[in-house]
Design a protein around this motif. Structure first.
Motif, PDB file in Angstrom:
ATOM      1  N   ASP A  89       7.609  52.479  61.574  1.00 41.76           N
ATOM      2  CA  ASP A  89       7.953  53.674  62.335  1.00 41.76           C
ATOM      3  C   ASP A  89       8.087  53.290  63.811  1.00 41.76           C
ATOM      4  O   ASP A  89       7.132  52.797  64.420  1.00 41.76           O
ATOM      5  CB  ASP A  89       6.852  54.717  62.149  1.00 41.76           C
ATOM      6  CG  ASP A  89       7.099  56.001  62.920  1.00 41.76           C
ATOM      7  OD1 ASP A  89       8.142  56.111  63.609  1.00 41.76           O
ATOM      8  OD2 ASP A  89       6.232  56.898  62.859  1.00 41.76           O
ATOM      9  N   VAL A  90       9.262  53.506  64.398  1.00 41.67           N
ATOM     10  CA  VAL A  90       9.498  53.103  65.788  1.00 41.67           C
ATOM     11  C   VAL A  90       9.569  54.311  66.723  1.00 41.67           C
ATOM     12  O   VAL A  90      10.062  54.195  67.846  1.00 41.67           O
ATOM     13  CB  VAL A  90      10.792  52.265  65.900  1.00 41.67           C
ATOM     14  CG1 VAL A  90      10.663  50.961  65.128  1.00 41.67           C
ATOM     15  CG2 VAL A  90      12.008  53.057  65.408  1.00 41.67           C
ATOM     16  N   SER A  91       9.043  55.437  66.286  1.00 45.42           N
ATOM     17  CA  SER A  91       9.169  56.654  67.109  1.00 45.42           C
ATOM     18  C   SER A  91       8.369  56.566  68.408  1.00 45.42           C
ATOM     19  O   SER A  91       8.662  57.290  69.367  1.00 45.42           O
ATOM     20  CB  SER A  91       8.712  57.880  66.300  1.00 45.42           C
ATOM     21  OG  SER A  91       7.379  57.724  65.848  1.00 45.42           O
ATOM     22  N   ASP A  92       7.355  55.682  68.467  1.00 43.98           N
ATOM     23  CA  ASP A  92       6.569  55.516  69.699  1.00 43.98           C
ATOM     24  C   ASP A  92       7.024  54.311  70.518  1.00 43.98           C
ATOM     25  O   ASP A  92       6.280  53.835  71.393  1.00 43.98           O
ATOM     26  CB  ASP A  92       5.087  55.328  69.359  1.00 43.98           C
ATOM     27  CG  ASP A  92       4.422  56.619  68.901  1.00 43.98           C
ATOM     28  OD1 ASP A  92       4.854  57.694  69.365  1.00 43.98           O
ATOM     29  OD2 ASP A  92       3.493  56.547  68.082  1.00 43.98           O
ATOM     30  N   LEU A  93       8.240  53.814  70.285  1.00 45.12           N
ATOM     31  CA  LEU A  93       8.632  52.551  70.909  1.00 45.12           C
ATOM     32  C   LEU A  93       8.654  52.631  72.430  1.00 45.12           C
ATOM     33  O   LEU A  93       8.426  51.615  73.107  1.00 45.12           O
ATOM     34  CB  LEU A  93       9.998  52.099  70.393  1.00 45.12           C
ATOM     35  CG  LEU A  93      10.360  50.655  70.762  1.00 45.12           C
ATOM     36  CD1 LEU A  93       9.399  49.658  70.114  1.00 45.12           C
ATOM     37  CD2 LEU A  93      11.797  50.334  70.390  1.00 45.12           C
ATOM     38  N   ALA A  94       8.906  53.801  73.003  1.00 47.42           N
ATOM     39  CA  ALA A  94       8.929  53.914  74.470  1.00 47.42           C
ATOM     40  C   ALA A  94       7.591  53.478  75.072  1.00 47.42           C
ATOM     41  O   ALA A  94       7.560  52.904  76.168  1.00 47.42           O
ATOM     42  CB  ALA A  94       9.265  55.338  74.890  1.00 47.42           C
ATOM     43  N   TRP A  95       6.477  53.724  74.370  1.00 48.83           N
ATOM     44  CA  TRP A  95       5.174  53.268  74.867  1.00 48.83           C
ATOM     45  C   TRP A  95       5.162  51.742  74.967  1.00 48.83           C
ATOM     46  O   TRP A  95       4.716  51.184  75.970  1.00 48.83           O
ATOM     47  CB  TRP A  95       4.057  53.740  73.932  1.00 48.83           C
ATOM     48  CG  TRP A  95       2.677  53.447  74.448  1.00 48.83           C
ATOM     49  CD1 TRP A  95       1.879  54.281  75.170  1.00 48.83           C
ATOM     50  CD2 TRP A  95       1.932  52.227  74.292  1.00 48.83           C
ATOM     51  NE1 TRP A  95       0.680  53.664  75.479  1.00 48.83           N
ATOM     52  CE2 TRP A  95       0.687  52.400  74.949  1.00 48.83           C
ATOM     53  CE3 TRP A  95       2.196  51.013  73.671  1.00 48.83           C
ATOM     54  CZ2 TRP A  95      -0.286  51.404  74.993  1.00 48.83           C
ATOM     55  CZ3 TRP A  95       1.232  50.008  73.714  1.00 48.83           C
ATOM     56  CH2 TRP A  95       0.005  50.209  74.372  1.00 48.83           C
ATOM     57  N   TYR A  96       5.665  51.069  73.938  1.00 53.83           N
ATOM     58  CA  TYR A  96       5.680  49.608  73.916  1.00 53.83           C
ATOM     59  C   TYR A  96       6.650  49.051  74.972  1.00 53.83           C
ATOM     60  O   TYR A  96       6.400  47.991  75.545  1.00 53.83           O
ATOM     61  CB  TYR A  96       6.082  49.115  72.531  1.00 53.83           C
ATOM     62  CG  TYR A  96       5.111  49.481  71.434  1.00 53.83           C
ATOM     63  CD1 TYR A  96       4.084  48.627  71.080  1.00 53.83           C
ATOM     64  CD2 TYR A  96       5.233  50.688  70.738  1.00 53.83           C
ATOM     65  CE1 TYR A  96       3.192  48.958  70.060  1.00 53.83           C
ATOM     66  CE2 TYR A  96       4.357  51.030  69.725  1.00 53.83           C
ATOM     67  CZ  TYR A  96       3.331  50.164  69.394  1.00 53.83           C
ATOM     68  OH  TYR A  96       2.455  50.492  68.387  1.00 53.83           O
ATOM     69  N   ARG A 153       9.003  58.658  80.802  1.00 52.82           N
ATOM     70  CA  ARG A 153       9.604  59.999  80.857  1.00 52.82           C
ATOM     71  C   ARG A 153      10.328  60.345  79.556  1.00 52.82           C
ATOM     72  O   ARG A 153      10.514  61.522  79.244  1.00 52.82           O
ATOM     73  CB  ARG A 153      10.568  60.086  82.044  1.00 52.82           C
ATOM     74  CG  ARG A 153       9.872  60.298  83.374  1.00 52.82           C
ATOM     75  CD  ARG A 153      10.850  60.648  84.472  1.00 52.82           C
ATOM     76  NE  ARG A 153      11.567  59.492  84.948  1.00 52.82           N
ATOM     77  CZ  ARG A 153      11.163  58.695  85.930  1.00 52.82           C
ATOM     78  NH1 ARG A 153      10.000  58.934  86.525  1.00 52.82           N
ATOM     79  NH2 ARG A 153      11.873  57.659  86.310  1.00 52.82           N
ATOM     80  N   HIS A 154      10.743  59.313  78.811  1.00 54.97           N
ATOM     81  CA  HIS A 154      11.452  59.563  77.546  1.00 54.97           C
ATOM     82  C   HIS A 154      10.543  59.416  76.329  1.00 54.97           C
ATOM     83  O   HIS A 154      11.009  59.476  75.195  1.00 54.97           O
ATOM     84  CB  HIS A 154      12.636  58.619  77.420  1.00 54.97           C
ATOM     85  CG  HIS A 154      13.736  58.920  78.392  1.00 54.97           C
ATOM     86  ND1 HIS A 154      13.799  58.369  79.658  1.00 54.97           N
ATOM     87  CD2 HIS A 154      14.821  59.731  78.290  1.00 54.97           C
ATOM     88  CE1 HIS A 154      14.868  58.812  80.296  1.00 54.97           C
ATOM     89  NE2 HIS A 154      15.505  59.650  79.486  1.00 54.97           N
ATOM     90  N   ALA A 155       9.259  59.216  76.570  1.00 52.19           N
ATOM     91  CA  ALA A 155       8.330  59.008  75.455  1.00 52.19           C
ATOM     92  C   ALA A 155       8.057  60.331  74.722  1.00 52.19           C
ATOM     93  O   ALA A 155       8.092  61.394  75.316  1.00 52.19           O
ATOM     94  CB  ALA A 155       7.022  58.434  75.977  1.00 52.19           C
TER      95      ALA A 155
END
Length: 360
Positions: A302-309, A358-360
């Protein structure tokens, strides 16, 4: 190729090295004796600095036409647990057993009497590292596309290695990896800087408050980008070796995907000092979303949290680049043309990290 010393970075004897204010990077006479003792070529030794790495240093060494690559850390002192050449070599040997393409390591030296720091030696590997310009064989639109997709596929293969047992299971502690990354790099900032950048502390605080759940552990390269991949010299585009394993450990695989995509240049994106392969702005290279989708499809993650990374990647990059900048200010990186760009480059990285947030 060079045979003579330059009197600053390269000298012939330990006596010459002892007379310098800053330790040299190569000391040719003991290095030649080391190569002799380990059966690494013969005859005169010639050298040339290669690669675009700004932390650890890489040299092409040639003896009677036989080519080797020597990799060492920067001049000491540097923070504990960084620039560990012995560990870096060990990890490469371990992942090679799992089929990951890496250069062949032929010798590891822990004796500081040779160069003042540990180093290791690899056999020279033919291929292309894409920074600027694009190698002719990989410059057609379809090869540009294949290049980026091949990078994703190599990352998928790296992350597929079983790390639940065996020697690879000992190279890191995947539990709590993300939390430790935020804490460790936040602490390193105060050791690395002489200026105030409050926006960086804001990014660190946000990262610490929103740590995602790691879905599964894997080998994490830690600096996965096109500039750390060697491609075969001919088409079709394919990865011949993954380079520069200093940051490798066990942890969350999405940390690598976040770093790869955060540092991947796209049309209209801002340029930062770690955008070292700007050619991916050109037509033919896939955009970030396609690379992310390919990785997700092939791993099932699941890459939905990729903005954090992605924000974490730029946060970390800003901090280790700040250490380079501070050392340059102290005169410890003479002749460095990269470090001066970090005065404005590091705030630019922090701004990009805030954009991902901001896009997370």
């Amino acid at each position: 190729m060079k045979t003579a010393s330059d009197g600053v970075d390269v000298v012939h004897t330990p006596e010459q090295a002892a007379g310098l204010e800053l330790a040299p990077l190569l000391v040719l006479d003991p290095l030649r004796h080391y190569f002799d003792a380990h059966g690494l070529g013969g005859g005169d030794l010639t050298w040339q600095r290669i690669g675009e790495g700004q932390a650890n240093l890489t040299y092409l060494i040639v003896r009677d036409g036989e080519r080797f690559v020597l990799r060492r850390g920067p001049r000491p002192p540097h923070p504990p647990s960084t620039h560990d050449m012995v560990r870096e070599a060990r990890i490469q040997k371990l992942v090679a057993r799992s089929g990951v393409p890496v250069p062949e390591i032929v010798s590891v030296c822990e004796d500081p009497a040779i160069l003042g720091v540990p180093f290791y030696v690899m056999r020279f590997l033919e291929g292309e590292v894409i920074t600027d310009p694009i190698p002719a064989a990989l410059d057609a639109p379809e090869e540009r596309r294949r290049t980026a997709l091949a990078a994703v596929d190599a990352l998928v293969e790296l992350h597929a290695i079983d790390v639940s047992s065996g020697e690879l299971s000992s190279i890191g502690r995947p539990d709590g990896y993300l939390e430790r990354q935020v804490r460790r790099f936040s602490a390193l900032w105060d050791q690395s800087t002489e200026r105030s950048l409050p926006e960086l502390h804001e990014v660190g605080a946000w990262l610490g408050a929103h740590v995602p759940r790691t879905q599964r552990p894997s080998v994490v390269h830690g600096d996965y980008r096109l500039g750390n991949l060697m491609f075969a010299a001919d088409a079709p585009a394919r990865v011949a070796a993954i380079l520069d394993w200093e940051m490798a450990t066990l942890g969350d695989p999405l940390a690598d995907l976040g770093y790869f995509t955060a540092t991947y240049a796209v049309p209209g994106g801002s340029a930062t000092p770690i955008e070292l392969t700007s050619v991916t702005r050109l037509a033919g290279y896939p955009d970030r979303s396609e690379l992310i989708e390919r990785y997700a499809d092939r791993t099932g993650l699941d890459v939905s949290d990729l903005a954090w990374y992605q924000a974490l990647a730029l946060f970390k990059a800003a901090i280790f680049c700040e250490a380079m900048y501070t050392r340059w200010l102290h005169g410890e990186r003479p002749g460095d043309t990269f470090a001066p760009t970090l005065a404005e480059g590091i705030p630019a990285m922090i701004a990009d990290a805030r954009q991902f947030i901001r896009h997370a």
